[in-house]
Every structure is written in C-alpha cells, then in structure tokens.
Design an enzyme around this catalytic site. Structure first.
Site, short mmCIF file in Angstrom:
data_model
loop_
_atom_site.label_atom_id
_atom_site.label_comp_id
_atom_site.label_asym_id
_atom_site.label_seq_id
_atom_site.Cartn_x
_atom_site.Cartn_y
_atom_site.Cartn_z
N TRP A 109 20.24 -26.08 -40.36
CA TRP A 109 21.32 -27.12 -39.93
C TRP A 109 22.48 -27.13 -40.78
O TRP A 109 23.62 -27.38 -40.41
CB TRP A 109 20.81 -28.51 -39.92
CG TRP A 109 20.76 -29.17 -41.33
CD1 TRP A 109 19.92 -28.64 -42.47
CD2 TRP A 109 21.46 -30.25 -41.93
NE1 TRP A 109 19.95 -29.35 -43.34
CE2 TRP A 109 20.85 -30.55 -43.36
CE3 TRP A 109 22.48 -31.24 -41.49
CZ2 TRP A 109 21.48 -31.42 -44.12
CZ3 TRP A 109 22.90 -31.96 -42.22
CH2 TRP A 109 22.41 -32.35 -43.69
N GLU A 159 15.43 -34.95 -48.70
CA GLU A 159 14.24 -34.39 -48.81
C GLU A 159 13.25 -34.82 -49.79
O GLU A 159 11.90 -34.51 -49.84
CB GLU A 159 14.05 -32.90 -48.83
CG GLU A 159 14.68 -32.52 -47.41
CD GLU A 159 14.49 -30.76 -47.55
OE1 GLU A 159 14.61 -30.25 -48.50
OE2 GLU A 159 14.69 -30.24 -46.20
N GLN A 180 20.18 -35.42 -51.86
CA GLN A 180 21.46 -34.86 -51.35
C GLN A 180 22.24 -35.92 -50.45
O GLN A 180 21.18 -36.91 -50.10
CB GLN A 180 21.33 -33.76 -50.52
CG GLN A 180 20.73 -33.55 -49.16
CD GLN A 180 20.14 -32.13 -48.75
OE1 GLN A 180 19.08 -32.00 -49.02
NE2 GLN A 180 20.89 -31.63 -47.80
C1 BGC Z 1 18.11 -28.47 -48.11
C2 BGC Z 1 18.32 -28.51 -46.61
C3 BGC Z 1 18.82 -27.20 -46.61
C4 BGC Z 1 18.16 -26.05 -47.15
C5 BGC Z 1 19.01 -24.59 -46.89
C6 BGC Z 1 17.53 -27.41 -48.83
O1 BGC Z 1 17.15 -27.57 -50.10
O2 BGC Z 1 17.50 -29.67 -48.67
O3 BGC Z 1 19.30 -29.60 -46.44
O4 BGC Z 1 18.98 -26.99 -44.92
O5 BGC Z 1 18.06 -26.29 -48.52
O6 BGC Z 1 20.00 -24.51 -47.30
#
Ligand code: BGC
Length: 772
Positions: A357, A488, A602
């Site tokens: 995304w 996350e 984040q």
């Molecule tokens: C982030 C995601 C992101 C992914 C790739 C992860 O650490 O939490 O939002 O899409 O990295 O950049």
C-alpha cells in the site's frame, strides 16, 4: 546511526574503505533505471561481507511459503524479485595474486554517486601482499535514456611493478537470493553463447518461466590499443567470460569496457530475446561508453528539471532530498503499467520487491507532481489490471458478488503475505487504493480515468466494505471486527478508526464516481453497470446506509478519535517515558508485550486525519496529534513524514522539521541500522511530501493549487517544481515571500494563504508578500 557520508549537494561520497560499512554502502550507492537496477557491488572479486544484487523489474520467482502453522487462505508462495545474472564481474590477477579488497591494503578509497548525471564511480589504490600497487577507477550506470542498457568502465594502472595482468571479464548467472526459503536457486540455464566480443547468457526462472538474456560486450585496451580477447573456462554452467593476459609495467593504463543489455520475455518473444539483445548491444556500442554516459547526463538533466528540490543554506538537507528523489526516479519511471515500486526498489531483497500500500499512500503524490500524468496513472492501472485477482482473493475469503480485496503484498495481483493478522486483517490497503484514484483525479482533473478504469475498481472495493462490516445491535451501528490498522503493533482489533473512516469514505466516493461517469460518459456507465452487474439503486442505497451508520470510536474524556475499541484500557504510558535502551521495541520487547502496550508503530488515526484533513478543524487535529504522537514509536519508516506534514499544518515548525530530519537522512545515516538490507524507497516519497505538503503546505483543493508555506529556520530558502494540469510551476519559497515561475504557456491560478493569484503564461517570476 552512522555519519560517514560526506555532505555534498549533488554527490554521495564515501571516503576511506571500511569493510563493516560495505553492505550499507552497497545499498546507498545502488543504481537503476526503472527497468533494472543493482547494488553497488564491486566489479572485482571480494571475499568480505557483501549482499550481491542485480535485479530485473517485473521478473520474479514464487518462492514456496514457509510457515509453521498453516491457515486456510494463506497464499502458497511469496513472490520475490530475483537476484539476476551478475554482468559486472572482472577478476584481476597479477602474477598469480588476485585483487580482493578484503585481502589487500586499500588507500585513497572513494565511492561517489553522481546524482546529477546518474553514475556510480569508485577509485582506490590497492597494495597486494607482495607490495605490488595498482590504482583502480571504475564508473558505471544503468541508462535512463535507453533502459535496456547498462555500462561500465574499469581502469587499472600498475603503479610500481612490471608483470602479467590476467583479466577475466565475466557474466555469472549462478547466483542466489539470500532470502530463498529453501536454499534453492531460482534460475535455470537456457543458453549461453559467444558472438565475437559479445556473450549472451539466457536464463529462465523456475516455475514462472520468465526468460532474461544478459548480453555483454567486452573490450579491453592497453594504453589505448585494443587487445584480443579469448573466451575463457566456465566455472559453472551459467558462466561466460573473456580473458586476456597483459604484460604491464608501471603507469601503463588498462581500460575495460563492458556494455550490457538485459532483456526479458516480459517485452520480447523468448525466441527473439538473443537477437533483440544483439540489436540493443549494437545500438549501444555504436554510441560507445562516453556517448552513453553523455546521454545519461542529459536524461537525468530532464528528470531533475521536473523533480529537483533546491534547498539553500543546508548542504546535508540538500544532499538528502536529492538522494531521495534520485532513488525514486531510479526505481520507477512509469513507462510500464506492469511494474510497481517495491519498498526496497532495486536495492535489496527485503519485502520481495513486491507492491505494498506504500505505493498508493506515499508514492503517488511524488509522481503526480514531478512527472507527466501517465507515470502516476500507470501505477493506478497496475491495480486495475489486478482487479480480477482481487475479486478472486476476496472470494477465497468468503466474499461474493464482485467484492474485491486487493492483496497486502503482491507481484501479479495474487496475495503473497502469510501472516493471518496482516493478510486477512490489514484490509485498510483497499482504502488506500481507492484514495489514490481520488488523489489522481483531484490532481490531474482527469475524470476520464474513472470511466476507463477507476470506477470498476471502486465498485469492487465498495462491495468489499459493505460485506466486511456487520450490524451491531448493541451499538446500533455498523462495526468492523477483526482488523489490523496501519499500526501493526495491534492485531485483530475491532473498529480501527482509520479503517472504518476509510471504508465509509470509499463507499461514498464510489457512489460519487459513478455519478461522475454517468454524467460525462453515459455509454461507459452502462458498459460498467453491465460488466459489474451493478444493482445500482439497491447497492448504492446499501453503501450509503453503511457509510452513514458506521461506528467511529471516540474518547469523550480526551476528546480524540479512538484508535480502536478498548485502546484506553491499555496502560497509558508515553514514548518519552520509555528508556532509550528499550528501543526499538521490535528488537527489545517480546511480541506479546508490544501487542498489549499502548505504543503505536506508525501513523494510524493520524494517517486518516492526513488523508481527510478537510473534515477536521485545527483544534481537533491538534488534540489528536498531541495524543497519538506522544504514543508513537515510528518504527516504520513511513511514519515520520505524516507527522511532519501534520505538525506543519499545526504551525509547529520545529516538530515538522524534526520529523522531516528522521525521514530525509534515514538511509544516508543508517538511522534504523538496517540500510544494509536495502534503501527505504517508498518512505523516500514521504520525505518529498514533508517538504512540498509540509513546509510549502501545498494542496489541491477545488481544482486549484494552494500553498501555506514556511521556511525551516535552518534553511535560507527552498524551491521545487510542480506539474499541474498542463502547467509546470517552479515555486521558490523564502522567509516572507514566495515566487513562482510558470514555464508553460497556460495561465494558472493559485492560492497562497487566503489570496488568489494569477500566474500568467511565459517565464515571468512574480513575488508575493506572505500574509500569515
Ligand atoms: C509497515 C507497512 C509497510 C511495510 C512495507 C511495514 O513495516 O508497517 O505499513 O507497508 O513495512 O514498507
């Protein structure tokens, strides 16, 4: 954090060789052209720590998923961009001793990435165990002007000896991915052959059967006289080489030129690959290395004309923003709607080179402003082409009637990610894809995109959200259970405010987009209704009902949107209370502890407030910013930029600058200790956003460009270029004034703070006093 890159406005410079930094530098000094790219590996043999990386865009291998506890719905594979044939190899042997920087004394080492002209340069003096000294200088690039071509020049000057220099110039396809799940190699040999001074190595990926022909033309000169090359012995079945033995004495000069073509079956019939590669080599070699390099400089000059940001008064910041822009332009050029932007681009294997995304949420604004509209459009069309797979993906999870769930991680539209809390639950990605369509139309004014592609995607996404919610009799609202937001560090939560907000917005936007298409192109509207079996009245009514009655968690006491149900039950500690020794949490804490803690990886609620800022007044933003920022650990590189933009909006210039610094030199200074894995390409777009949307306060509202600028006190001024609906505007901002040059023949109306100005056609610069 490291501090070894010398600040210079147009160059990235490393002086002195430190083997411990080599993998970091290999990432930082990576080169690419949208079609291929490579880490800054050495040409000559190197027995020290290295991550070898040569990548060909779009060519991937579906590595069998490795997972302990299988869950129904997990994908069978994780697509991986492949480490492809290494065409740069040059073994240098002097009277039996091999040049290897890990085994000799190195002095005067300098690695330089010339961002203005798009090439990588390296020079050093090596002293071998026998005391023989030689000077090496190499230059290489992946051509932006002709993206099937890359070239290198490697020069050797013996300094203090006479002897025999044995050169082996090779292409080696017996390479592997460090991230291979089962230690498997991903390439099979199709054919290796020589035609005169050019070798052709054609390899086929296992399972996916992509074929790539790497053709390399080699020439070696001693004191400007061309030498005859012999083909040499192969060290494996995917190895082709030319050799030459040269009698040298001190100050002789040996020049090796390699011109490479990397062509894949994505663009040519397999049977034609070798012949087409031969054509590419002949096209390039007619020009010769110097002309190719000159073409590279002109192609980069054109890129910089559109995308440069000029910062006066802060060299480190200037270098950093150019580095970010350079890497973004090396990664994606927008010529091919089958390609996308992996979080590491062509600089490492992490994230498999797949699409996240990140593209829609972070990269689209950069390409919208700094390149012709087709570039961003192709990123959207990429998702349009995957719509069928997104519908299948949703069906696998139990959705129906054309509901589409785009994958969290993908190469060809199929889901690759296999952590249930992300694969099945981090569904907000669907919303970012819809938002990118809105953003494209808002910026370009090109509503025809909706009738051509966008509306079908929006219908699939709206259907998904409609089915993903359920009615809560208890709350008397629609709720969304079992999700993971952008944060996350929380999984399987209920009513993530961001996801619910985005879902409600998508449902409304799909209806609005349908109305636009109905108005501007009734025939397309009918075609789309038929194609999607849209039950217009019933479905629109359902979508509206869900959007109107969506549940948005709110905390009355703090007067903030609640990240998710139950967030306030957590022990409310702030990041400022966390000892530095405990960070980053993802390396210091157990996952269990992270999940139960209040800490946010984040931007989550704040990501939503960034997307939909017009819905909230400044006080609401200020309260939410204060609350969530103090709980956010920014352990994703995507986080600081959103905070920087919002801080700028809140007129908190210092905070805006502080967050900007965290993104701008993230890789150059190896802020997160992970640059050796590759660069954070997608968050680099966030750095651009921090300046243009943050410091310059640029927005597109009501078909108009608006600015609300300030200049960080560390800078004298900054300037950037924006492409907007057929005009190109150069914007220069100093404290107290903003000047704009419209370089196109179309007058543009802009708003600076609350004043509207007409910027007439022609190269006229106008200056305005700011009214803060
Ligand atoms: C982030 C995601 C992101 C992914 C790739 C992860 O650490 O939490 O939002 O899409 O990295 O950049």
């Amino acid at each position: 954090m490291k501090n070894y890159i010398k600040p210079e406005e147009w160059n990235i410079i490393e002086e002195g060789f430190d083997p411990h930094l080599n993998k970091i530098s290999e990432s930082i000094f990576s080169i690419g052209n949208g079609r291929m790219g490579q880490r800054a590996n050495f040409e000559e043999q190197y027995s020290g720590e290295t991550l070898q990386g040569n990548y060909v865009a779009g060519v991937y291998y579906p590595d069998k998923t490795r997972v302990g506890w299988w869950k129904n719905g997990y994908p069978d594979y994780f697509a991986k961009v492949l480490n492809a044939a290494n065409w740069i190899g040059i073994n240098v042997n002097i009277d039996g001793e091999t040049l290897d920087l890990n085994l000799c004394k190195v002095s005067g080492f300098k690695r330089l990435l010339n961002m203005k002209e798009g090439y990588l340069e390296r020079s050093f003096t090596a002293e071998l165990a026998t005391g023989k000294k030689l000077e090496i200088r190499s230059t290489r690039f992946c051509s932006i002007a002709d993206d099937e071509i890359a070239a290198l020049h490697y020069q050797i000057i013996p300094l203090n000896f006479e002897g025999i220099l044995n050169i082996i110039s090779f292409t080696d396809g017996d390479v592997k991915n460090q991230d291979s799940n089962y230690e498997e190699k991903f390439w099979d040999l199709v054919h290796g052959t020589y035609e005169g001074d050019t070798s052709f190595l054609t390899l086929r990926t296992k399972k996916t059967a992509f074929e790539v022909c790497t053709a390399v033309q080699t020439s070696v000169l001693k004191n400007n006289t061309q030498l005859r090359l012999k083909t040499g012995e192969a060290v494996n079945d995917k190895y082709l080489c030319y050799t030459v033995s040269i009698e040298v004495k001190a100050q002789d000069c040996v020049d090796i030129y390699k011109i490479a073509a990397n062509l894949s079956s994505m663009n040519y019939a397999k049977e034609a690959l070798q012949a087409e590669s031969a054509k590419a080599i002949s096209r390039a070699s007619q020009k010769g290395f110097q002309q190719l390099l000159a073409d590279q400089a002109s192609a980069w000059a054109a890129k910089w004309e559109e995308s440069d940001i000029l910062i006066e008064g802060d060299v480190a910041a200037q270098q950093a923003i150019r580095f970010n822009i350079f890497q973004l332009n090396q990664t994606y050029t927008g010529k091919d709607a089958r390609l996308n932007i992996g979080p590491k681009g062509f600089t490492g294997e992490k994230y498999g080179g797949s699409t996240y995304w990140d593209t829609e949420a972070y990269c689209i604004p950069f390409y919208l402003s700094t390149a012709p509209a087709e570039v961003a459009k192709n990123l959207l069309v990429y998702r349009y082409k995957h719509l069928g797979k997104a519908i299948e993906n949703a069906e696998k999870l139990g959705f129906s009637h054309g509901a589409a769930l785009y994958p969290m991680v993908t190469m060809n539209g199929e889901e690759c990610h296999n952590e249930w809390e992300i694969t099945f639950e981090e569904i907000h990605r669907n919303g970012a894809i819809a938002f990118a369509i809105f953003n494209y139309v808002r910026h370009t004014g090109d509503e025809t995109y909706l009738q051509e592609y966008g509306l079908e995607v929006l219908i699939g996404i709206a259907r998904f959200w409609k089915q993903r919610v359920n009615w809560s009799a208890d709350k008397n609202k629609y709720v969304m259970l079992g999700v993971t937001g952008p944060n996350e560090y929380e999984n399987n939560i209920n009513n993530n405010w961001y996801t619910n907000t985005l879902a409600a917005w998508c449902l409304n936007y799909a209806i609005e987009a349908a109305k636009i298409v109905e108005t501007i192109s009734p025939a397309d509207y009918q075609r789309i209704i038929a194609k999607t079996s849209l039950q217009r009245e019933a479905e629109f009514a359902d979508w509206k009902k869900v959007a109107d009655q969506m549940y948005f968690p709110y905390d009355e006491k703090e007067k903030v949107f609640l990240q998710q149900d139950g967030y306030m039950d957590k022990e409310q500690i702030l990041v400022s209370e966390l000892p530095a020794t405990e960070r980053p949490l993802n390396q210091k804490w157990s996952w269990d502890r992270i999940l139960r803690s209040v800490f946010i990886k984040q931007a989550d609620v704040l990501q939503g407030m960034y997307f939909f800022e017009d819905n909230y007044d400044l006080d609401t933003l200020r309260r939410n910013f204060k609350f969530y920022e103090s709980r956010t650990v920014h352990e994703s590189s995507l986080s600081p930029c959103v905070h920087s933009i919002l801080a700028a909006k809140l007129n908190d210039e210092e905070k805006a600058y502080e967050f900007y610094l965290r993104t701008a030199r993230l890789d150059l200074d190896d802020y997160n200790n992970d640059t050796e894995d590759g660069l954070h390409i997608t968050s680099m777009a966030g750095t651009w956003m921090s300046i243009v949307e943050g410091f310059a306060g640029m927005r597109v509202r009501d078909n108009q460009l608006r600015f609300h600028p300030f200049v960080p006190k560390q800078w004298k001024s900054f300037a950037f270029t924006v492409n907007f609906r057929g005009t190109t505007l150069k914007v220069n901002i100093e404290a107290g004034k903003i000047s704009m040059t419209n370089t196109t023949a179309k007058t543009i109306e802009v708003m600076v703070f609350d004043q509207v100005y007409e910027i007439p056609q022609g190269e006229k610069t106008m200056t305005y006093e700011l009214c803060v």
